[in-house]
Design a protein around this motif. Structure first.
Motif, PDB file in Angstrom:
ATOM      1  N   LYS A 172       6.881  -6.345   4.355  1.00 19.98           N
ATOM      2  CA  LYS A 172       7.511  -5.052   4.111  1.00 19.98           C
ATOM      3  C   LYS A 172       6.436  -3.971   4.053  1.00 19.98           C
ATOM      4  O   LYS A 172       5.439  -4.124   3.343  1.00 19.98           O
ATOM      5  CB  LYS A 172       8.270  -5.054   2.774  1.00 19.98           C
ATOM      6  CG  LYS A 172       9.119  -6.291   2.524  1.00 19.98           C
ATOM      7  CD  LYS A 172      10.332  -6.349   3.411  1.00 19.98           C
ATOM      8  CE  LYS A 172      11.206  -7.553   3.045  1.00 19.98           C
ATOM      9  NZ  LYS A 172      12.366  -7.700   3.950  1.00 19.98           N
ATOM     10  N   TRP A 185      14.825  -1.566   3.203  1.00 18.84           N
ATOM     11  CA  TRP A 185      13.848  -1.600   4.286  1.00 18.84           C
ATOM     12  C   TRP A 185      14.498  -1.256   5.617  1.00 18.84           C
ATOM     13  O   TRP A 185      15.719  -1.280   5.756  1.00 18.84           O
ATOM     14  CB  TRP A 185      13.166  -2.964   4.326  1.00 18.84           C
ATOM     15  CG  TRP A 185      12.529  -3.288   3.013  1.00 18.84           C
ATOM     16  CD1 TRP A 185      12.976  -4.162   2.068  1.00 18.84           C
ATOM     17  CD2 TRP A 185      11.358  -2.676   2.454  1.00 18.84           C
ATOM     18  NE1 TRP A 185      12.151  -4.154   0.956  1.00 18.84           N
ATOM     19  CE2 TRP A 185      11.145  -3.243   1.162  1.00 18.84           C
ATOM     20  CE3 TRP A 185      10.453  -1.708   2.906  1.00 18.84           C
ATOM     21  CZ2 TRP A 185      10.083  -2.884   0.345  1.00 18.84           C
ATOM     22  CZ3 TRP A 185       9.388  -1.346   2.096  1.00 18.84           C
ATOM     23  CH2 TRP A 185       9.210  -1.926   0.829  1.00 18.84           C
ATOM     24  N   ASN A 240       4.228  -5.797 -11.785  1.00 18.82           N
ATOM     25  CA  ASN A 240       3.725  -6.169 -10.465  1.00 18.82           C
ATOM     26  C   ASN A 240       2.202  -6.305 -10.472  1.00 18.82           C
ATOM     27  O   ASN A 240       1.519  -5.720 -11.316  1.00 18.82           O
ATOM     28  CB  ASN A 240       4.125  -5.111  -9.436  1.00 18.82           C
ATOM     29  CG  ASN A 240       5.626  -4.937  -9.339  1.00 18.82           C
ATOM     30  OD1 ASN A 240       6.333  -5.791  -8.837  1.00 18.82           O
ATOM     31  ND2 ASN A 240       6.130  -3.816  -9.860  1.00 18.82           N
ATOM     32  N   GLU A 299       9.733   3.539  -6.108  1.00 17.37           N
ATOM     33  CA  GLU A 299      10.152   2.443  -6.988  1.00 17.37           C
ATOM     34  C   GLU A 299      11.573   1.984  -6.653  1.00 17.37           C
ATOM     35  O   GLU A 299      11.865   0.781  -6.591  1.00 17.37           O
ATOM     36  CB  GLU A 299      10.100   2.932  -8.443  1.00 17.37           C
ATOM     37  CG  GLU A 299       9.441   1.969  -9.384  1.00 17.37           C
ATOM     38  CD  GLU A 299       9.528   2.436 -10.824  1.00 17.37           C
ATOM     39  OE1 GLU A 299       9.560   1.545 -11.691  1.00 17.37           O
ATOM     40  OE2 GLU A 299       9.575   3.649 -11.081  1.00 17.37           O
ATOM     41  N   THR A 323       5.826  -9.237  -8.158  1.00 18.97           N
ATOM     42  CA  THR A 323       5.590  -8.958  -6.742  1.00 18.97           C
ATOM     43  C   THR A 323       4.158  -8.473  -6.561  1.00 18.97           C
ATOM     44  O   THR A 323       3.666  -7.662  -7.347  1.00 18.97           O
ATOM     45  CB  THR A 323       6.563  -7.882  -6.230  1.00 18.97           C
ATOM     46  OG1 THR A 323       7.903  -8.330  -6.424  1.00 18.97           O
ATOM     47  CG2 THR A 323       6.332  -7.605  -4.752  1.00 18.97           C
ATOM     48  N   ILE A 381       1.675  -6.239  -4.499  1.00 20.25           N
ATOM     49  CA  ILE A 381       1.775  -5.053  -3.649  1.00 20.25           C
ATOM     50  C   ILE A 381       0.382  -4.513  -3.358  1.00 20.25           C
ATOM     51  O   ILE A 381      -0.467  -4.450  -4.249  1.00 20.25           O
ATOM     52  CB  ILE A 381       2.620  -3.964  -4.343  1.00 20.25           C
ATOM     53  CG1 ILE A 381       4.025  -4.497  -4.653  1.00 20.25           C
ATOM     54  CG2 ILE A 381       2.691  -2.698  -3.494  1.00 20.25           C
ATOM     55  CD1 ILE A 381       4.842  -3.580  -5.548  1.00 20.25           C
ATOM     56  N   SER A 430      15.240  -3.046  -2.355  1.00 21.41           N
ATOM     57  CA  SER A 430      14.941  -3.652  -1.044  1.00 21.41           C
ATOM     58  C   SER A 430      15.561  -2.864   0.103  1.00 21.41           C
ATOM     59  O   SER A 430      16.230  -3.425   0.978  1.00 21.41           O
ATOM     60  CB  SER A 430      15.432  -5.110  -1.007  1.00 21.41           C
ATOM     61  OG  SER A 430      14.729  -5.902  -1.927  1.00 21.41           O
ATOM     62  N   ILE A 488       4.230  -6.639  -0.011  1.00 16.09           N
ATOM     63  CA  ILE A 488       4.541  -5.251   0.354  1.00 16.09           C
ATOM     64  C   ILE A 488       3.247  -4.463   0.530  1.00 16.09           C
ATOM     65  O   ILE A 488       2.320  -4.588  -0.274  1.00 16.09           O
ATOM     66  CB  ILE A 488       5.402  -4.584  -0.734  1.00 16.09           C
ATOM     67  CG1 ILE A 488       6.745  -5.309  -0.879  1.00 16.09           C
ATOM     68  CG2 ILE A 488       5.638  -3.103  -0.430  1.00 16.09           C
ATOM     69  CD1 ILE A 488       7.566  -4.845  -2.077  1.00 16.09           C
ATOM     70  N   ILE A 528      11.721  -0.085  -3.425  1.00 16.48           N
ATOM     71  CA  ILE A 528      11.224  -1.451  -3.621  1.00 16.48           C
ATOM     72  C   ILE A 528      12.217  -2.278  -4.424  1.00 16.48           C
ATOM     73  O   ILE A 528      12.556  -3.406  -4.050  1.00 16.48           O
ATOM     74  CB  ILE A 528       9.848  -1.419  -4.321  1.00 16.48           C
ATOM     75  CG1 ILE A 528       8.792  -0.803  -3.391  1.00 16.48           C
ATOM     76  CG2 ILE A 528       9.427  -2.826  -4.750  1.00 16.48           C
ATOM     77  CD1 ILE A 528       7.459  -0.570  -4.055  1.00 16.48           C
TER      78      ILE A 528
END
Length: 278
Positions: free
Chosen positions: A116, A217, A25, A209, A2, A4, A215, A77, A212
């Motif tokens: 996000k 949100w 990440n 952490e 991901t 970020i 998820s 993100i 994320i």
């Protein structure tokens, strides 16, 4: 993997970025200091010089518009962790500088790939007239910084172009940061019976952490350890542990009974606090 972006690689943002990189990440990190760019790069963070402006349309004149676009590019993100020193009122314009910076940042987020947003806020958004505080408690800040945080939170949460989770941290502590160092040796300290509401750096990182990874949100989380001895008991013992001059409290000073509940974090995120750090 991901991608970020972390806006503000300071006391929390920098170690958070390193942790996220360790987990595989890719992280873009921002700083307002050119001297820190090499530090970020050496830590494996993609460094960007980003200075937000409270003046609408002033990014071009500052030459930072392109930096912000590149900083957000391809990131899924965005974590916003801007230092408290930015939350002041501009005396020349009477505008709320921190809120204006967030307002001016939002169009850049809207045009990016970011879907996000995690906004680092504070439990200062709650007034001291509450005894037991959950995420359902209405925000009623007593301080200017708290008022600006609530406004900034609302700007982000109301935007339909991305999902926003708010994390309201209690008093921040870590190996190099502890309020007892400022209280040591002082006298007539107020609120001796008031419960502490602290959060350790390791738990700050662990909670972000977890949000994320799971998820979580469009949520609001209060983040303070489920450990609430009185100020007098806690800071007196902590001063003894660190061989500091003991602080002295006054029972005649106002007592605040505010306790920040961590129940939602413990249940929704199944998070276990590292209480041995406190």
């Amino acid at each position: 993997m991901t991608k970020i972006s972390i806006l503000g690689c300071g006391w929390l943002g920098f170690p958070l970025a390193k942790r996220l990189i360790e987990k595989g990440n890719s992280v873009n990190g921002s700083t307002t200091s050119e001297n820190k760019l090499s530090i970020l790069k050496n830590a494996g963070i993609n460094p960007f010089l980003v200075t937000l402006s409270e003046v609408e349309g002033n990014f071009e004149s500052e030459g930072t518009s392109e930096n912000i676009i590149n900083f957000l590019a391809e990131s899924e993100i965005l974590i916003i962790d801007i230092p408290p020193k930015l939350r002041a009122v501009d005396p020349s314009t009477e505008k709320k500088a921190f809120v204006e910076k967030i307002k001016n940042l939002i169009p850049f987020i809207e045009k990016s790939a970011v879907k996000k947003v995690l906004f680092v806020s504070s439990t200062s958004v709650y007034g001291d007239d509450n005894d037991f505080i959950t995420e359902e408690t209405s925000a009623n800040p007593d301080t200017e910084s708290g008022k600006q945080l609530v406004l900034a939170e609302n700007l982000l949460r109301e935007n339909q172009n991305f999902e926003t989770t708010i994390v309201r941290f209690g008093g921040l502590i870590g190996e190099d940061r502890h309020p007892v160092k400022f209280l040591a040796g002082k006298e007539n300290l107020e609120n001796p019976d008031a419960p502490i509401n602290l959060i350790h750096l390791k738990d700050c990182i662990g909670i972000i952490e977890a949000i994320i990874n799971q998820s979580k949100w469009n949520e609001v989380f209060n983040a303070a350890a489920p450990f609430h001895p009185s100020r007098e008991t806690y800071y007196t013992q902590k001063a003894k542990d660190l061989n500091l001059v003991l602080p002295k409290f006054s029972s005649e000073k106002t007592n605040i009974k505010k306790i920040i509940s961590s129940e939602k974090i413990e249940t929704v995120l199944s998070y276990k606090f590292q209480l041995d750090e406190y």
